[in-house]
Design an enzyme around this catalytic site. Structure first.
Site, PDB file in Angstrom:
ATOM      1  N   ASP A  52     -13.734  -0.776  -2.137  1.00  0.00           N
ATOM      2  CA  ASP A  52     -12.789  -0.307  -1.125  1.00  0.00           C
ATOM      3  C   ASP A  52     -13.520   0.422   0.001  1.00  0.00           C
ATOM      4  O   ASP A  52     -13.109   0.366   1.162  1.00  0.00           O
ATOM      5  CB  ASP A  52     -11.735   0.605  -1.761  1.00  0.00           C
ATOM      6  N   CYS A 143      -2.314  -4.946   4.000  1.00  0.00           N
ATOM      7  CA  CYS A 143      -3.034  -3.773   3.506  1.00  0.00           C
ATOM      8  C   CYS A 143      -2.202  -2.509   3.727  1.00  0.00           C
ATOM      9  O   CYS A 143      -2.174  -1.622   2.878  1.00  0.00           O
ATOM     10  CB  CYS A 143      -4.385  -3.654   4.194  1.00  0.00           C
ATOM     11  N   TYR A 147       0.179  -1.600   0.052  1.00  0.00           N
ATOM     12  CA  TYR A 147      -0.249  -0.308  -0.480  1.00  0.00           C
ATOM     13  C   TYR A 147       0.886   0.714  -0.424  1.00  0.00           C
ATOM     14  O   TYR A 147       1.049   1.525  -1.338  1.00  0.00           O
ATOM     15  CB  TYR A 147      -1.469   0.216   0.284  1.00  0.00           C
ATOM     16  N   TYR A 171      -1.209   7.117  -1.289  1.00  0.00           N
ATOM     17  CA  TYR A 171      -0.491   5.992  -0.689  1.00  0.00           C
ATOM     18  C   TYR A 171       1.018   6.080  -0.876  1.00  0.00           C
ATOM     19  O   TYR A 171       1.758   5.338  -0.230  1.00  0.00           O
ATOM     20  CB  TYR A 171      -1.026   4.672  -1.271  1.00  0.00           C
ATOM     21  N   GLU A 213      -4.942  -9.274  -1.360  1.00  0.00           N
ATOM     22  CA  GLU A 213      -4.677  -7.967  -1.965  1.00  0.00           C
ATOM     23  C   GLU A 213      -4.662  -8.081  -3.489  1.00  0.00           C
ATOM     24  O   GLU A 213      -5.257  -7.259  -4.188  1.00  0.00           O
ATOM     25  CB  GLU A 213      -3.351  -7.396  -1.455  1.00  0.00           C
TER      26      GLU A 213
END
Length: 228
Positions: A52, A143, A147, A171, A213
């Protein structure tokens, strides 16, 4: 599937409907369920944090391109701020996670970029540089949006592991949710102004990066490495 805006269905509604099965598979993935019940192996989470960190550096570049190509100054400022935020997350949050895992940010940076990470970021960068602004927006949107959805879902369930609770909180918090609502609203505005062909092309980019993802979490679960 054609994502046409109407009085009943927005462009983003069509986008999300197209990836709803992918999202459900993400929620069922053992990486995500392991975050919630605390059984996720630390090595899988460490792999995720390292990759990440690599991902966010290129994602920040993609957001900077979106800022440069934005249709107005307000959108330019917003995406420029998001690019800075992505770099800050890479430097601060991931450094803290690596420290908790007995490593360092320098160690993470020295690890090779994995196959899925390379493929995902290459696709996003190619799209933001080579496609329309709507294409680029669609490519970076999963993204943000996935998330946010995952974070909200996991925040409601929490985790017995304090390290994983911190990741979930990052998140699932309202500040991040508000950022995502702003980007989704922009997609709806531009989608309403686009032609059917432009919407269809953007939707294909959205579906592709939504799949990436799932692949990203799966790569962390498998501790993916290059075969040669």
């Amino acid at each position: 599937m054609t994502c046409q805006p109407s009085s009943l269905t927005t462009f983003s509604d069509g986008l999300w409907d197209a990836v709803a099965p992918t999202y459900q598979e993400i929620l069922r993935h053992p990486f995500i369920t392991g975050l919630v019940d605390g059984t996720l192996p630390r090595e899988a989470f460490r792999h995720f944090v390292v990759q990440d960190s690599h991902y966010l550096r290129d994602y920040a570049r993609a957001l900077a391109v979106c800022a440069a190509r934005a249709p107005d100054e307000e959108v330019t400022r917003a995406f420029a701020g998001d690019a800075v935020g992505a770099i800050a997350a890479e430097r601060e949050m991931h450094a803290a996670f690596m420290a908790d895992l007995g490593g360092s940010a320098e160690e993470a940076a020295a690890q090779p970029v994995g196959p899925t990470t390379r493929a995902y970021t290459s696709y996003v960068l190619a799209t933001v540089y080579g496609g329309s602004f709507l294409d680029g927006l669609a490519a970076v949107l999963p993204c943000y949006w996935i998330y946010a959805r995952v974070g909200a879902d996991l925040l409601a369930r929490s985790s017995p592991d304090p390290l994983y609770r911190r990741w979930i909180a990052a998140y699932g918090n309202e500040e991040f949710q508000e950022t995502v609502r702003r980007v989704v609203a922009l997609a709806d505005r531009l989608g309403a102004e686009a032609t059917e062909g432009q919407r269809a092309r953007a939707a294909e980019h959205f579906r592709a990066t939504a799949r990436y993802e799932w692949m990203f979490w799966d790569a962390a679960w498998r501790r993916e490495s290059w075969p040669l």
